[in-house]
Design a protein around this motif. Structure first.
Motif, PDB file in Angstrom:
ATOM      1  N   TYR A 185       8.486   2.845  11.248  1.00  0.00           N
ATOM      2  CA  TYR A 185       7.664   2.954  12.443  1.00  0.00           C
ATOM      3  C   TYR A 185       6.973   1.615  12.695  1.00  0.00           C
ATOM      4  O   TYR A 185       6.995   0.727  11.828  1.00  0.00           O
ATOM      5  N   PRO A 186       6.366   1.427  13.864  1.00  0.00           N
ATOM      6  CA  PRO A 186       5.786   0.117  14.183  1.00  0.00           C
ATOM      7  C   PRO A 186       4.748  -0.376  13.185  1.00  0.00           C
ATOM      8  O   PRO A 186       4.609  -1.596  12.984  1.00  0.00           O
ATOM      9  N   ASP A 187       4.019   0.551  12.554  1.00  0.00           N
ATOM     10  CA  ASP A 187       2.945   0.093  11.665  1.00  0.00           C
ATOM     11  C   ASP A 187       3.007   0.695  10.260  1.00  0.00           C
ATOM     12  O   ASP A 187       2.075   0.515   9.472  1.00  0.00           O
ATOM     13  N   HIS A 188       4.092   1.402   9.911  1.00  0.00           N
ATOM     14  CA  HIS A 188       4.203   1.943   8.558  1.00  0.00           C
ATOM     15  C   HIS A 188       5.626   2.436   8.294  1.00  0.00           C
ATOM     16  O   HIS A 188       6.442   2.553   9.218  1.00  0.00           O
ATOM     17  N   HIS A 189       5.892   2.694   7.015  1.00  0.00           N
ATOM     18  CA  HIS A 189       7.145   3.318   6.601  1.00  0.00           C
ATOM     19  C   HIS A 189       6.821   4.702   6.046  1.00  0.00           C
ATOM     20  O   HIS A 189       5.725   4.931   5.525  1.00  0.00           O
ATOM     21  N   VAL A 190       7.794   5.613   6.126  1.00  0.00           N
ATOM     22  CA  VAL A 190       7.648   6.931   5.522  1.00  0.00           C
ATOM     23  C   VAL A 190       8.833   7.188   4.601  1.00  0.00           C
ATOM     24  O   VAL A 190       9.991   7.022   4.999  1.00  0.00           O
ATOM     25  N   LEU A 191       8.541   7.562   3.368  1.00  0.00           N
ATOM     26  CA  LEU A 191       9.571   7.970   2.418  1.00  0.00           C
ATOM     27  C   LEU A 191       9.496   9.486   2.287  1.00  0.00           C
ATOM     28  O   LEU A 191       8.514  10.019   1.787  1.00  0.00           O
ATOM     29  N   ASP A 249       0.845  -1.193   0.000  1.00  0.00           N
ATOM     30  CA  ASP A 249       0.000   0.000   0.000  1.00  0.00           C
ATOM     31  C   ASP A 249       0.882   1.245   0.000  1.00  0.00           C
ATOM     32  O   ASP A 249       1.614   1.497   0.962  1.00  0.00           O
ATOM     33  N   VAL A 250       0.847   2.022  -1.097  1.00  0.00           N
ATOM     34  CA  VAL A 250       1.643   3.245  -1.217  1.00  0.00           C
ATOM     35  C   VAL A 250       0.713   4.423  -1.382  1.00  0.00           C
ATOM     36  O   VAL A 250      -0.136   4.440  -2.282  1.00  0.00           O
ATOM     37  N   ARG A 251       0.870   5.429  -0.519  1.00  0.00           N
ATOM     38  CA  ARG A 251       0.073   6.647  -0.620  1.00  0.00           C
ATOM     39  C   ARG A 251       0.999   7.853  -0.659  1.00  0.00           C
ATOM     40  O   ARG A 251       1.924   7.962   0.149  1.00  0.00           O
ATOM     41  N   SER A 310       4.917  -5.651   4.001  1.00  0.00           N
ATOM     42  CA  SER A 310       3.746  -5.960   4.820  1.00  0.00           C
ATOM     43  C   SER A 310       3.130  -4.710   5.423  1.00  0.00           C
ATOM     44  O   SER A 310       1.943  -4.693   5.737  1.00  0.00           O
ATOM     45  N   MET A 311       3.929  -3.639   5.577  1.00  0.00           N
ATOM     46  CA  MET A 311       3.412  -2.400   6.159  1.00  0.00           C
ATOM     47  C   MET A 311       3.218  -1.347   5.084  1.00  0.00           C
ATOM     48  O   MET A 311       3.941  -1.332   4.083  1.00  0.00           O
ATOM     49  N   PRO A 312       2.237  -0.458   5.244  1.00  0.00           N
ATOM     50  CA  PRO A 312       1.993   0.579   4.236  1.00  0.00           C
ATOM     51  C   PRO A 312       3.123   1.604   4.173  1.00  0.00           C
ATOM     52  O   PRO A 312       3.875   1.793   5.126  1.00  0.00           O
ATOM     53  N   VAL A 313       3.203   2.250   3.019  1.00  0.00           N
ATOM     54  CA  VAL A 313       4.231   3.267   2.766  1.00  0.00           C
ATOM     55  C   VAL A 313       3.548   4.616   2.583  1.00  0.00           C
ATOM     56  O   VAL A 313       2.596   4.742   1.801  1.00  0.00           O
ATOM     57  N   ALA A 357      13.417  -0.843  -1.262  1.00  0.00           N
ATOM     58  CA  ALA A 357      14.331  -1.951  -0.963  1.00  0.00           C
ATOM     59  C   ALA A 357      14.855  -1.849   0.468  1.00  0.00           C
ATOM     60  O   ALA A 357      14.978  -2.856   1.172  1.00  0.00           O
ATOM     61  N   HIS A 358      15.146  -0.628   0.920  1.00  0.00           N
ATOM     62  CA  HIS A 358      15.561  -0.445   2.315  1.00  0.00           C
ATOM     63  C   HIS A 358      14.430  -0.871   3.258  1.00  0.00           C
ATOM     64  O   HIS A 358      14.678  -1.491   4.308  1.00  0.00           O
ATOM     65  N   MET A 359      13.200  -0.542   2.899  1.00  0.00           N
ATOM     66  CA  MET A 359      12.061  -0.934   3.727  1.00  0.00           C
ATOM     67  C   MET A 359      11.954  -2.460   3.808  1.00  0.00           C
ATOM     68  O   MET A 359      11.681  -3.019   4.883  1.00  0.00           O
ATOM     69  N   ARG A 360      12.170  -3.112   2.693  1.00  0.00           N
ATOM     70  CA  ARG A 360      12.121  -4.579   2.679  1.00  0.00           C
ATOM     71  C   ARG A 360      13.199  -5.161   3.592  1.00  0.00           C
ATOM     72  O   ARG A 360      12.949  -6.078   4.380  1.00  0.00           O
ATOM     73  N   ARG A 361      14.413  -4.632   3.493  1.00  0.00           N
ATOM     74  CA  ARG A 361      15.498  -5.116   4.349  1.00  0.00           C
ATOM     75  C   ARG A 361      15.164  -4.880   5.826  1.00  0.00           C
ATOM     76  O   ARG A 361      15.475  -5.706   6.680  1.00  0.00           O
ATOM     77  N   ASN A 362      14.514  -3.766   6.116  1.00  0.00           N
ATOM     78  CA  ASN A 362      14.127  -3.482   7.484  1.00  0.00           C
ATOM     79  C   ASN A 362      13.084  -4.482   7.969  1.00  0.00           C
ATOM     80  O   ASN A 362      13.179  -5.001   9.089  1.00  0.00           O
ATOM     81  N   GLU A 363      12.094  -4.770   7.143  1.00  0.00           N
ATOM     82  CA  GLU A 363      11.034  -5.695   7.550  1.00  0.00           C
ATOM     83  C   GLU A 363      11.553  -7.117   7.752  1.00  0.00           C
ATOM     84  O   GLU A 363      11.054  -7.845   8.621  1.00  0.00           O
ATOM     85  N   GLU A 364      12.534  -7.493   6.964  1.00  0.00           N
ATOM     86  CA  GLU A 364      13.068  -8.851   7.118  1.00  0.00           C
ATOM     87  C   GLU A 364      14.180  -8.908   8.165  1.00  0.00           C
ATOM     88  O   GLU A 364      14.803  -9.949   8.367  1.00  0.00           O
ATOM     89  N   ALA A 365      14.404  -7.772   8.853  1.00  0.00           N
ATOM     90  CA  ALA A 365      15.411  -7.699   9.922  1.00  0.00           C
ATOM     91  C   ALA A 365      16.785  -8.136   9.429  1.00  0.00           C
ATOM     92  O   ALA A 365      17.512  -8.869  10.106  1.00  0.00           O
TER      93      ALA A 365
END
Length: 249
Positions: A48-54, A2-4, A28-31, A75-83
């Motif tokens: 953040y716990p329930d979303h990413h901000v670009l 989900d990208v807004r 898995s988390m919205p952007v 891609a950075h968000m993906r790396r963050n989510e997969e720890a």
């Protein structure tokens, strides 16, 4: 995924990047994309716990690189989510381990943080380059290095530089990063201009071994555990602080 897009600016680059990203990956988390009016606002991602901000400037959001910048941040968000260890390891902790007992010039410490960011970028762009053409990225790396070389100081090195000119030592490391990323994905021909630029950067910084830094970046293992990644970050930071001769016991 989900990208807004929030703020005044085009949504197309971010939605186009989403389409590319979703060919192989998902989040898995919205952007939330926040387009800033400040032209000097750098592109960066908050988690953040329930979303990413670009966060991105309107100038960057309307540039020819907008889609590629967005894809890189996804891609950075993906790396963050997969720890991934590259995105969970504390840089401050690694620098403490690498530089304990040494006095390091402030600008060199800043460079160490930039080196840590390069290592994060290697892992992010392993994703980016798996879903998108590389031509714009290679051109961007080439142009960035050429600009830094054109801005290099012509006076002898000083402890405190009085001009905003690019620092030769970190420019050499940046050149090593650019070559490593491109060679890691087989993007360069032997006669590519990036090699000439890297050679010029090496001439400007004889205390920095571009080949050694390139090897460290290029050979980062795909799936390190936390200990393995921490050691890699500590080693490359220690190498830079010692090799450039600016750290003193």
């Amino acid at each position: 995924m989900d990208v807004r897009v929030l703020g005044r600016g085009p949504a197309e680059p971010f939605l186009g990047a989403q389409d590319l990203f979703e060919t192989e990956y998902d989040l898995s988390m919205p952007v939330r994309v926040r387009i800033r009016r400040d032209p000097d606002e750098r592109t960066w991602t908050g988690h953040y716990p329930d979303h990413h901000v670009l966060n991105i400037s309107a100038q960057a959001a309307t540039s020819a690189m907008a889609r590629e910048l967005a894809l890189h941040e996804y891609a950075h968000m993906r790396r963050n989510e997969e720890a991934h260890p590259s995105h969970t390891q504390s840089t401050a902790e690694a620098l403490y381990l690498a530089l304990a007992g040494r006095r390091v010039e402030r600008r060199k410490l800043t460079h160490c943080y930039q080196i840590a960011n390069h290592m994060k970028d290697i892992y992010a762009d392993d994703i980016t380059l798996s879903v998108a053409p590389a031509d714009k990225l290679v051109a961007f790396l080439e142009a960035s290095l050429a600009t830094a070389l054109a801005d290099r100081p012509h006076d002898p090195p000083r402890w405190q530089r009085l001009t905003p000119a690019a620092d030769p030592d970190i420019t050499a490391v940046n050149a090593a990063f650019a070559l490593a990323l491109c060679e890691r994905h087989d993007l360069l021909t032997p006669d590519h201009r990036l090699y000439d630029l890297a050679h010029a950067a090496a001439d400007d910084a004889p205390g920095v071994s571009i080949e050694r830094f390139k090897h460290r970046f290029k050979t980062l293992v795909d799936d390190p555990d936390e200990s393995e990644y921490r050691k890699a970050l500590v080693d490359v930071t220690h190498q830079y602080a010692v090799e450039t001769g600016q750290a003193a016991d």
